[in-house]
Design a protein around this motif. Structure first.
Motif, mmCIF file in Angstrom:
data_model
loop_
_atom_site.group_PDB
_atom_site.id
_atom_site.type_symbol
_atom_site.label_atom_id
_atom_site.label_comp_id
_atom_site.label_asym_id
_atom_site.label_seq_id
_atom_site.Cartn_x
_atom_site.Cartn_y
_atom_site.Cartn_z
ATOM 1 N N ILE A 5 -33.410 27.149 -58.565
ATOM 2 C CA ILE A 5 -34.574 27.224 -59.454
ATOM 3 C C ILE A 5 -34.667 28.607 -60.084
ATOM 4 O O ILE A 5 -35.050 28.747 -61.250
ATOM 5 N N SER A 6 -34.305 29.634 -59.341
ATOM 6 C CA SER A 6 -34.297 30.973 -59.918
ATOM 7 C C SER A 6 -33.326 31.037 -61.086
ATOM 8 O O SER A 6 -33.602 31.672 -62.109
ATOM 9 N N TYR A 7 -32.179 30.376 -60.973
ATOM 10 C CA TYR A 7 -31.211 30.356 -62.071
ATOM 11 C C TYR A 7 -31.731 29.554 -63.263
ATOM 12 O O TYR A 7 -31.342 29.811 -64.400
ATOM 13 N N ASP A 8 -32.616 28.587 -63.014
ATOM 14 C CA ASP A 8 -33.176 27.798 -64.117
ATOM 15 C C ASP A 8 -33.945 28.655 -65.106
ATOM 16 O O ASP A 8 -33.948 28.385 -66.307
ATOM 17 N N ASN A 9 -34.647 29.660 -64.590
ATOM 18 C CA ASN A 9 -35.511 30.482 -65.424
ATOM 19 C C ASN A 9 -36.525 29.576 -66.135
ATOM 20 O O ASN A 9 -37.080 28.687 -65.513
ATOM 21 N N THR A 10 -36.766 29.750 -67.407
ATOM 22 C CA THR A 10 -37.804 28.987 -68.109
ATOM 23 C C THR A 10 -37.458 27.506 -68.241
ATOM 24 O O THR A 10 -38.322 26.694 -68.541
ATOM 25 N N ARG B 93 -22.743 31.471 -63.803
ATOM 26 C CA ARG B 93 -23.479 31.905 -62.618
ATOM 27 C C ARG B 93 -23.326 30.892 -61.486
ATOM 28 O O ARG B 93 -23.398 31.246 -60.302
ATOM 29 N N TYR B 94 -23.133 29.629 -61.839
ATOM 30 C CA TYR B 94 -22.869 28.600 -60.844
ATOM 31 C C TYR B 94 -21.376 28.468 -60.571
ATOM 32 O O TYR B 94 -20.939 28.449 -59.416
ATOM 33 N N SER B 95 -20.592 28.348 -61.650
ATOM 34 C CA SER B 95 -19.162 28.068 -61.495
ATOM 35 C C SER B 95 -18.405 29.210 -60.846
ATOM 36 O O SER B 95 -17.261 29.019 -60.421
ATOM 37 N N ALA B 96 -19.010 30.406 -60.778
ATOM 38 C CA ALA B 96 -18.343 31.503 -60.065
ATOM 39 C C ALA B 96 -18.059 31.100 -58.620
ATOM 40 O O ALA B 96 -17.029 31.480 -58.054
ATOM 41 N N SER B 97 -18.955 30.304 -58.027
ATOM 42 C CA SER B 97 -18.747 29.857 -56.650
ATOM 43 C C SER B 97 -17.515 28.970 -56.532
ATOM 44 O O SER B 97 -16.811 28.997 -55.518
ATOM 45 N N LEU B 98 -17.245 28.181 -57.573
ATOM 46 C CA LEU B 98 -16.103 27.277 -57.526
ATOM 47 C C LEU B 98 -14.787 28.043 -57.529
ATOM 48 O O LEU B 98 -13.756 27.524 -57.094
ATOM 49 N N ILE B 99 -14.807 29.280 -58.042
ATOM 50 C CA ILE B 99 -13.611 30.111 -58.036
ATOM 51 C C ILE B 99 -13.552 30.971 -56.788
ATOM 52 O O ILE B 99 -12.517 31.101 -56.135
ATOM 53 N N ILE B 100 -14.691 31.565 -56.436
ATOM 54 C CA ILE B 100 -14.709 32.536 -55.348
ATOM 55 C C ILE B 100 -14.468 31.875 -53.995
ATOM 56 O O ILE B 100 -13.775 32.432 -53.137
ATOM 57 N N VAL B 101 -15.014 30.674 -53.773
ATOM 58 C CA VAL B 101 -14.884 30.033 -52.461
ATOM 59 C C VAL B 101 -13.426 29.776 -52.093
ATOM 60 O O VAL B 101 -12.973 30.180 -51.011
ATOM 61 N N PRO B 102 -12.620 29.131 -52.941
ATOM 62 C CA PRO B 102 -11.213 28.954 -52.545
ATOM 63 C C PRO B 102 -10.442 30.262 -52.468
ATOM 64 O O PRO B 102 -9.536 30.406 -51.643
#
Length: 523
Positions: free
Chosen positions: A348-353, A301-310
C-alpha cells in the motif's frame, strides 16, 4: 564547429555548478579525490617500473581494462547522467558528421572522469621513464586507450538512443546494474582465493586481457620495456584497428539516430489489450490481483525483488562454495519463501495516491488483501516449489523434499498473511512511483528499519509451529516427521494466510482514509 561544441559543454558545466553550491562542493571533493588517486598512482608506478616492471605491467593492464569496461557500461545503464551529449539533441542541427564526432569525443573528456582517465593514461606511459622507447610507444598508446574509452561510451549511448526515451528501458537498466554489484563480494572472494592458491593468477589474467580490446593498448609500454618491442607494436596496431572499427560503428549509429528520432511505440502495441485483467475473474479480488500483478511486472520497485531474490541465492552458493555443491543450498528454499512473502509488506505504501481508487470504489479490505496475496502467489509459489525441490535432487537427497516443502510453503503462506496485516497497519516512506527502486526517502530510515525488524520478529514467532516437526526430522527421529512437516506447513500456512487477510482487511475497512493520507505524502 568542434570548438563551439567544446565551448557549449564548458558553458553547460559552468551553469550546472552555479545552480547549487553543493554542486561546487561535490566537484571539489571529486577533484581532490581524483588528484589523490593520480598522485598515488604516479608514485606507485614509478617505484614499480624501477623495481618490478613485470608487476607494473600487470597492474596497468588490469586497471586499464577496468577503466575501458566502466566507460562502456556505465553511460548505458546510467541513462540521463550526462544528457548534454545525447545525440537526440542534435537532430535539428545540420552539423557535419566528422566535426560532430570529433566534438562529442573531445567534449566527453571535459569533466572529472575524463580528466582523471586522461591523466592516468599519460601517467602510466611516462612512468616508464627509465625505458625511453617504452615512453615513446606508451604515449600514443595511452591516447588510443583514452579515445577507446570515450568512443565505447558514445557508441553505447548512440546504440540505445531510441531505447533511452522509454521509461521501461531506464527502469530495466537500473535493475540490471544492481546484479553485477551484488556479485562484487563473491568475485572478490574468488579472486583472493585464486591469488592465494596460484601466485601468478593476476599475471595470467593480465596476459589474457592484453590481447582483448579492454587491455590491448594498456600493455604496449610494458611490452616494450620488457624487451618485447615487436609484441608491443603489434598490440598498438590492434588497438588502433579496434578504435577505427568502433569509431565507424559509432558514426553509423549516430547518423541513424540523427535521422530517426526516438519514439515510444508501447502505446500502439498494447492498445486494446487488457493484459492481466483478461486473465483473472471479473471480481473485486480478481481485479486487485490483476492490478497488483501488473505492478510486479512493470513497476521496478516491485520487480527488483524478482531479480534480487534469485541473485541472492546464487551469491549464497558462491559465498560458501568449497568443492562441489555445498549442503547450505538446502536453505535457498526457505530464503526465497521468506523474501517473497516480505515483498508485499509495504504494497500500500508503494501505491501512493493510487490507493484512492480502492477507497472510492468501495472495495472491501478483504478483497484488497486477498487480491494482493494472490498476485504474489502467481510467481512466488512456483519459485518456492522449485527452490525447495531442486537442491535436494541435485545433492542426491530426495528424502529431504517433504520437510523442505513443508517449511517453505509454511513460510510463504504465513508470511503473506503477516504482510497482509503489516501493510494495512504500518506504513512507511518508500520511493515514489517513477523514482529509483533503491532510493531511500530522507528521514524514513528509522521507521522503515523498525517496521521491517518487527515484521521479521513476528514472522519468526509464527514460524515456530513449523520448526517443531522439521526439527524432529533433522535430529533423526524418523522420516515420517518430514511428511508431518509438509502437512503442517500446508494447513497451518494456509490458515495463517487466511487469518492475516481477514485481519488486514478489517484494518483497512476501519482506517482506509487514514492509510491513504499516510501513504500519499512523504512525511
Amino acid at each position: 564547429m568542434v570548438a563551439h561544441l567544446l565551448k557549449l559543454k564548458l558553458i553547460l558545466l559552468r551553469n550546472s555548478i552555479k545552480r547549487s553550491p553543493w554542486q561546487i562542493v561535490g566537484i571539489a571533493f571529486g577533484a581532490l579525490y581524483g588528484l589523490g588517486i593520480l598522485g598515488l598512482m604516479l608514485a606507485g608506478l614509478f617505484f614499480l617500473t624501477f623495481n618490478d616492471p613485470e608487476l607494473a605491467r600487470t597492474l596497468v593492464v588490469l586497471g586499464g581494462s577496468a577503466a575501458v569496461l566502466g566507460w562502456a557500461v556505465i553511460p548505458v545503464v546510467a541513462t540521463g547522467v550526462d544528457m548534454t551529449l545525447d545525440p537526440a539533441r542534435f537532430v535539428t542541427f545540420a552539423i557535419p558528421m566528422r566535426q560532430m564526432i570529433l566534438g562529442l569525443a573531445l567534449a566527453s573528456l571535459i569533466g572529472i572522469p575524463g580528466i582523471i582517465t586522461l591523466g592516468a593514461a599519460l601517467i602510466q606511459a611516462v612512468a616508464w621513464w627509465q625505458y625511453p622507447a617504452a615512453v615513446l610507444a606508451g604515449i600514443p598508446a595511452a591516447l588510443v586507450a583514452v579515445l577507446t574509452c570515450v568512443v565505447m561510451a558514445r557508441l553505447g549511448v548512440a546504440a540505445t538512443t531510441s531505447l533511452a526515451s522509454s521509461r521501461r528501458f531506464k527502469d530495466v537498466s537500473g535493475l540490471v546494474l544492481i546484479v553485477p554489484l551484488m556479485f562484487i563480494g563473491p568475485v572478490i572472494g574468488f579472486t583472493a582465493t585464486a591469488i592465494t592458491v596460484e601466485g601468478d593468477f593476476l599475471a595470467r589474467m593480465a596476459g589474457i586481457l592484453a590481447w582483448t580490446p579492454l587491455g590491448v593498448a594498456w600493455a604496449v609500454p610494458g611490452d616494450v620495456a620488457l624487451g618485447n618491442a615487436g609484441t608491443g607494436l603489434l598490440r598498438l596496431l590492434i588497438s588502433v584497428l579496434f578504435l577505427a572499427l568502433i569509431s565507424w560503428a559509432w558514426k553509423a549509429l549516430l547518423a541513424r539516430a540523427l535521422v530517426t528520432p526516438a519514439h515510444n511505440a508501447t502505446a500502439s502495441r498494447s492498445a486494446g489489450k487488457l493484459g492481466f485483467f483478461a486473465r483473472f475473474p471479473a471480481t473485486p479480488t480478481g481485479a486487485v490481483a490483476a492490478r497488483a500483478l501488473t505492478y510486479w511486472v512493470r513497476d521496478p520497485r516491485y520487480s527488483a525483488s524478482l531479480i534480487i531474490v534469485p541473485v541472492l541465492a546464487v551469491v549464497l552458493i558462491f559465498a560458501v562454495q568449497t568443492e562441489g555443491l555445498p549442503p547450505v543450498v538446502l536453505g535457498i528454499g526457505p530464503l526465497v519463501a521468506f523474501l517473497l512473502a516480505f515483498g508485499i509488506s509495504a504494497d500500500i505504501s508503494y501505491d501512493n495516491t493510487a490507493f484512492a481508487l480502492h477507497l472510492s470504489t468501495g472495495l472491501s479490505g478483504t478483497a484488497d488483501r486477498a487480491g494482493r496475496a494472490l498476485a504474489c502467489l502467481v510467481f512466488a509459489l512456483p519459485a518456492t516449489l522449485a527452490a525447495a525441490v531442486v537442491p535436494p535432487i541435485v545433492l542426491g537427497r530426495p528424502e529431504d523434499i517433504p520437510v523442505l516443502l513443508g517449511l517453505c510453503l509454511g513460510l510463504l503462506l504465513s508470511g503473506l498473511g503477516l504482510s497482509s496485516v503489516f501493510s494495512a497497519r504500518y506504513t512507511y516512506n518508500v520511493p515514489l512511483p517513477g523514482e529509483n527502486a533503491f532510493k531511500t526517502p530522507p528521514g524514513s530510515t528509522g521507521r522503515t528499519m523498525l517496521v521491517q525488524f518487527l515484521w521479521m520478529g513476528m514472522q519468526f514467532v509464527i514460524t515456530l509451529p513449523l520448526l517443531v516437526p522439521a526439527g524432529l526430522y533433522v535430529f533423526g527421529l524418523g522420516s515420517a516427521w518430514g511428511w508431518v512437516s509438509l502437512a503442517v506447513g500446508v494447513v497451518y500456512g494456509a490458515a495463517a494466510m487466511v487469518a492475516g487477510i481477514r485481519i488486514g482487511g478489517r484494518w483497512l475497512d476501519k482506517r482506509g482514509p487514514e492509510v491513504l493520507q499516510a501513504v500519499s505524502v512523504n512525511k
